[in-house]
Design a protein around this motif. Structure first.
Motif, PDB file in Angstrom:
ATOM      1  N   LYS A 107       0.826  -1.208   0.000  1.00 61.55           N
ATOM      2  CA  LYS A 107       0.000   0.000   0.000  1.00 61.55           C
ATOM      3  C   LYS A 107       0.863   1.262   0.000  1.00 61.55           C
ATOM      4  N   PHE A 108       0.473   2.189  -0.875  1.00 66.66           N
ATOM      5  CA  PHE A 108       1.089   3.524  -0.941  1.00 66.66           C
ATOM      6  C   PHE A 108       0.076   4.530  -0.393  1.00 66.66           C
ATOM      7  N   GLU A 109       0.455   5.296   0.583  1.00 68.60           N
ATOM      8  CA  GLU A 109      -0.418   6.353   1.118  1.00 68.60           C
ATOM      9  C   GLU A 109      -0.145   7.641   0.330  1.00 68.60           C
ATOM     10  N   ILE A 110      -1.191   8.220  -0.261  1.00 70.49           N
ATOM     11  CA  ILE A 110      -1.040   9.408  -1.107  1.00 70.49           C
ATOM     12  C   ILE A 110      -1.732  10.601  -0.451  1.00 70.49           C
ATOM     13  N   GLU A 111      -1.022  11.699  -0.359  1.00 73.55           N
ATOM     14  CA  GLU A 111      -1.625  12.929   0.190  1.00 73.55           C
ATOM     15  C   GLU A 111      -2.720  13.411  -0.757  1.00 73.55           C
ATOM     16  N   GLU A 112      -3.859  13.772  -0.193  1.00 70.46           N
ATOM     17  CA  GLU A 112      -5.008  14.160  -1.016  1.00 70.46           C
ATOM     18  C   GLU A 112      -4.706  15.379  -1.882  1.00 70.46           C
ATOM     19  N   ASP A 113      -4.047  16.366  -1.315  1.00 64.97           N
ATOM     20  CA  ASP A 113      -3.741  17.581  -2.084  1.00 64.97           C
ATOM     21  C   ASP A 113      -2.791  17.260  -3.238  1.00 64.97           C
ATOM     22  N   PHE A 114      -1.776  16.443  -2.972  1.00 64.64           N
ATOM     23  CA  PHE A 114      -0.834  16.067  -4.032  1.00 64.64           C
ATOM     24  C   PHE A 114      -1.553  15.274  -5.117  1.00 64.64           C
ATOM     25  N   PHE A 115      -2.447  14.406  -4.703  1.00 69.53           N
ATOM     26  CA  PHE A 115      -3.193  13.600  -5.679  1.00 69.53           C
ATOM     27  C   PHE A 115      -4.055  14.495  -6.565  1.00 69.53           C
ATOM     28  N   ASP A 174      -3.994  17.945  -6.961  1.00 69.77           N
ATOM     29  CA  ASP A 174      -3.372  19.090  -7.629  1.00 69.77           C
ATOM     30  C   ASP A 174      -2.241  18.704  -8.577  1.00 69.77           C
ATOM     31  N   VAL A 175      -1.609  17.558  -8.344  1.00 72.19           N
ATOM     32  CA  VAL A 175      -0.439  17.175  -9.150  1.00 72.19           C
ATOM     33  C   VAL A 175      -0.683  15.878  -9.935  1.00 72.19           C
ATOM     34  N   MET A 176      -0.967  14.812  -9.217  1.00 76.57           N
ATOM     35  CA  MET A 176      -1.081  13.510  -9.883  1.00 76.57           C
ATOM     36  C   MET A 176      -2.210  13.467 -10.911  1.00 76.57           C
ATOM     37  N   ALA A 177      -3.378  13.935 -10.520  1.00 79.27           N
ATOM     38  CA  ALA A 177      -4.534  13.861 -11.414  1.00 79.27           C
ATOM     39  C   ALA A 177      -4.286  14.617 -12.709  1.00 79.27           C
ATOM     40  N   LEU A 178      -3.591  15.745 -12.626  1.00 78.39           N
ATOM     41  CA  LEU A 178      -3.313  16.556 -13.815  1.00 78.39           C
ATOM     42  C   LEU A 178      -2.186  15.950 -14.644  1.00 78.39           C
ATOM     43  N   ARG A 179      -1.118  15.566 -13.974  1.00 79.25           N
ATOM     44  CA  ARG A 179       0.053  15.040 -14.681  1.00 79.25           C
ATOM     45  C   ARG A 179      -0.243  13.701 -15.365  1.00 79.25           C
TER      46      ARG A 179
END
Length: 290
Positions: free
Chosen positions: A76-84, A86-91
């Motif tokens: 399991k990887f824990e992902i910060e909601e803001d990073f997910f 603002d960054v991951m979803a767009l990239r």
């Protein structure tokens, strides 16, 4: 190690051709493996090779290290909601359905399909049966995968299983083609070889079964002919038969295991199979009237 695990281990070690491939592959894995829970966002896989692949891709795409927790074989990887958000979803274009943007090049499409397999794919041992599937959370992603396969000439279908969507392929050649597209050429060739071997074995079995059936049919027919000839011999004698039928009956009695062709060659003058068959049928008709 299962057939699926072996393939994933090989795919997880592949080098991508371009930076867009890294994005496409990670995007696909994240779409399949992300779980949205009250406690936060997690990327979850039960394959350690895939977990290590996620770490490698994450580092290259985001220049950021990420770690996972191993809980009884679940990584399991824990992902910060803001990073997910603002960054991951767009990239990673996680909510984009346009294939052209996610996979600008053919190599990227291969990477995207590879990511889908690493995240939620499985394949049966081809020695047992031909079946490949991609288990995904959302119907939109299932449709996207199916359409992507269609673009490269591979027919895939979708079914719903326990609230999830499964894109599956059952044709041997199509499965081998998908493996080739993802980059696993060795297993692709193995499936082709197994398919050829199976077809040859099935063809041989069919041929043997056909030959055995023919032998059985010929034996039964010959046995029936002999019974009719013995009946004629007992109740009317061969001398009361026309000369051609008398000769035929005598030859059949003398050579009970001969084929029609062999029987015909023993007659004087010799005749063909159809002629022998005709004479034997006449003998059987006479016997039926006795």
């Amino acid at each position: 190690m299962s057939f699926t695990q072996n393939i994933k281990a090989q795919l997880a070690r592949m080098e991508n051709d371009c930076d867009f491939c890294d994005i496409a592959e990670l995007s696909s894995i994240v779409k399949v493996c992300t779980a949205y829970r009250d406690s936060g966002i997690q990327i979850v896989t039960e394959n350690e090779d895939v977990a290590e692949r996620i770490c490698s891709l994450f580092s290259r795409v985001f220049s950021k290290e990420i770690g996972y927790i191993n809980r009884n074989g679940t990584f399991k990887f824990e992902i910060e909601e803001d990073f997910f958000a603002d960054v991951m979803a767009l990239r990673l274009l996680l909510f984009n359905q346009e294939d052209a943007e996610i996979t600008p090049y053919d190599c990227c499409r291969s990477a995207y399909i590879r990511g889908a397999f690493l995240g939620g794919g499985s394949i049966s041992n081809p020695k047992v049966r031909y079946h490949m599937e991609f288990d995904v959370r959302y119907e939109s992603y299932a449709n996207q995968l199916r359409d992507m396969f269609g673009e490269i000439g591979i027919v895939a279908k979708i079914t719903c299983r326990k609230g999830r969507f499964v894109v599956y392929i059952k044709e041997c050649e199509a499965i081998a083609d998908v493996l080739g597209v993802m980059g696993d050429v060795s297993d692709s060739m193995e499936i082709y070889n197994i398919s050829i071997e199976k077809e040859l074995r099935n063809r041989l079995n069919r041929q043997q079964n056909c030959e055995l059936a023919n032998i059985d049919r010929v034996a039964k027919t010959a046995s029936l002919q002999m019974e009719c000839i013995k009946k004629i011999q007992k109740y009317m004698g061969f001398d009361n038969l026309p000369e051609t039928l008398k000769e035929m009956a005598e030859v059949r009695v003398k050579y009970p295991e001969d084929s029609l062709k062999e029987l015909g060659e023993r007659l004087n003058p010799p005749i063909g199979k159809s002629g022998v068959n005709h004479r034997l049928k006449r003998i059987m008709e006479i016997a039926e009237k006795l």
